[in-house]
Design a protein around this motif. Structure first.
Motif, mmCIF file in Angstrom:
data_model
loop_
_atom_site.group_PDB
_atom_site.id
_atom_site.type_symbol
_atom_site.label_atom_id
_atom_site.label_comp_id
_atom_site.label_asym_id
_atom_site.label_seq_id
_atom_site.Cartn_x
_atom_site.Cartn_y
_atom_site.Cartn_z
ATOM 1 N N SER A 80 -29.667 8.650 75.929
ATOM 2 C CA SER A 80 -28.626 9.077 76.823
ATOM 3 C C SER A 80 -29.036 10.406 77.286
ATOM 4 O O SER A 80 -29.935 10.951 76.968
ATOM 5 N N PRO A 81 -28.366 10.736 78.558
ATOM 6 C CA PRO A 81 -28.545 12.364 78.789
ATOM 7 C C PRO A 81 -28.335 13.444 77.745
ATOM 8 O O PRO A 81 -29.092 14.249 77.762
ATOM 9 N N GLU A 82 -27.391 12.981 76.790
ATOM 10 C CA GLU A 82 -27.335 14.269 75.716
ATOM 11 C C GLU A 82 -28.424 14.042 74.765
ATOM 12 O O GLU A 82 -28.858 15.286 74.602
ATOM 13 N N TRP A 90 -31.444 16.067 76.918
ATOM 14 C CA TRP A 90 -30.885 17.198 76.892
ATOM 15 C C TRP A 90 -31.197 18.040 75.530
ATOM 16 O O TRP A 90 -31.917 19.153 75.342
ATOM 17 N N LYS A 122 -25.116 20.101 79.311
ATOM 18 C CA LYS A 122 -25.540 18.798 79.390
ATOM 19 C C LYS A 122 -24.887 18.055 80.293
ATOM 20 O O LYS A 122 -25.620 16.979 80.622
ATOM 21 N N GLN A 123 -23.958 18.148 80.932
ATOM 22 C CA GLN A 123 -23.411 17.449 81.829
ATOM 23 C C GLN A 123 -24.047 17.610 83.408
ATOM 24 O O GLN A 123 -24.346 17.050 84.365
ATOM 25 N N ALA A 159 -27.456 15.977 83.069
ATOM 26 C CA ALA A 159 -26.857 14.472 83.280
ATOM 27 C C ALA A 159 -27.134 14.482 85.218
ATOM 28 O O ALA A 159 -27.546 13.355 85.472
ATOM 29 N N GLU A 160 -26.080 15.292 85.737
ATOM 30 C CA GLU A 160 -26.250 15.095 87.270
ATOM 31 C C GLU A 160 -27.580 15.362 87.754
ATOM 32 O O GLU A 160 -27.956 14.859 88.765
ATOM 33 N N ARG A 184 -30.471 14.665 86.554
ATOM 34 C CA ARG A 184 -31.270 13.483 86.181
ATOM 35 C C ARG A 184 -30.743 12.565 87.271
ATOM 36 O O ARG A 184 -31.379 11.504 87.653
ATOM 37 N N LYS A 185 -29.542 12.242 87.445
ATOM 38 C CA LYS A 185 -28.852 11.079 88.253
ATOM 39 C C LYS A 185 -29.458 11.408 89.772
ATOM 40 O O LYS A 185 -29.893 10.431 90.230
#
Length: 257
Positions: free
Chosen positions: A149-151, A154, A244-245, A248-249, A251-252
């Protein structure tokens, strides 16, 4: 005090790297990852070295496919993640996050860096100031999240970012030029990044590798490590968003770059 290990970068396949670590004092040689046997054997033979250990970071074929041939030739001790043992080649030593083992009188620390895969590990050599990160932290990038996961990623990157800034980062692929082009879309006004992109272009034009890299340089330029910086959040329109959000962005965006 032992002498730092001599570390040789070995290009493999089309864009992979393996690394040979050699102690002049003991004569011991270790390998990190085994993408293909031929270039690794050629380097060992040219230097008159044997092969005593192979350290595997994760199970993907382009990091393990050369192991069987190397095993037949040199009979090294193979080290890998206990959590990944069911899909790695047979291990002689199964390790996990926090494990410490010795190579030529130097302690090696195992760090869980799950994200690219679950069970991915990094090998940290404090005395030699080196960390082998494969497809977790990469030069100007990080691995695509195939399993984790992104979490998780990170957390893994945050752990690596906390190592001493003069640590040399040995990552698994020559992706740096394309990573730099993407990084400029996140932080176009970062002067350290601008300078690094120019340096990378010169190095690649001269046929030189861009791996390894200093952790201090990654901290100054790698967008995946910089998701917690206010300047990055501001540039992305995510000023008050959890780091962490933001990661995630980033990485997206990289996945569709």
């Amino acid at each position: 005090m032992t002498m730092p290990l001599e570390i040789i970068t070995v290009p493999c396949l089309s864009d992979n790297y393996a690394f040979l670590l050699h102690s002049s004092g003991s004569g011991l040689t270790a390998l990190v990852d085994a993408p293909e046997a031929a270039p690794i054997k050629a380097e060992l033979e040219a230097r008159g070295w044997g092969l005593d250990f192979v350290l595997l970071t994760h199970h993907h074929w382009d990091h393990i496919d050369g192991l069987e041939e190397l095993r037949q030739t040199y009979s090294p001790t193979v080290v890998g993640a206990e959590a990944d043992a069911h899909r790695l080649p047979p291990l002689d030593l199964a390790v996990k996050d926090g494990s410490v083992f010795s190579l030529s009188r130097e302690d090696v620390q195992v760090i869980d860096v799950s994200g690219h895969t679950v069970g991915h590990i990094a090998f940290y050599f404090p005395e030699s100031k080196a960390v082998f990160t494969a497809d977790s932290l990469m030069a100007l990038g990080c691995g695509r999240l195939f399993e984790g996961s992104p979490e998780q990623m990170w957390q893994s990157l945050s752990t690596l970012a906390a190592l001493p800034a003069d640590t040399v980062v040995y990552s698994g692929h020559e992706y740096t030029q394309s990573n730099g082009a993407f990084a400029l879309t996140i932080e176009p006004d970062n002067p350290a990044l601008q300078d690094r992109v120019v340096d990378i272009a010169k190095a690649r034009a001269a046929g030189q590798t861009t791996v390894p890299s200093l952790l201090s340089l990654e901290l100054a330029t790698n967008p995946f490590l910089r998701a917690g910086h206010e300047a990055v959040k501001q540039a992305m329109g995510m000023k008050d968003v959890d780091s962490k959000q933001v990661f995630a962005e980033i990485r997206k965006r990289k996945d569709s770059f």
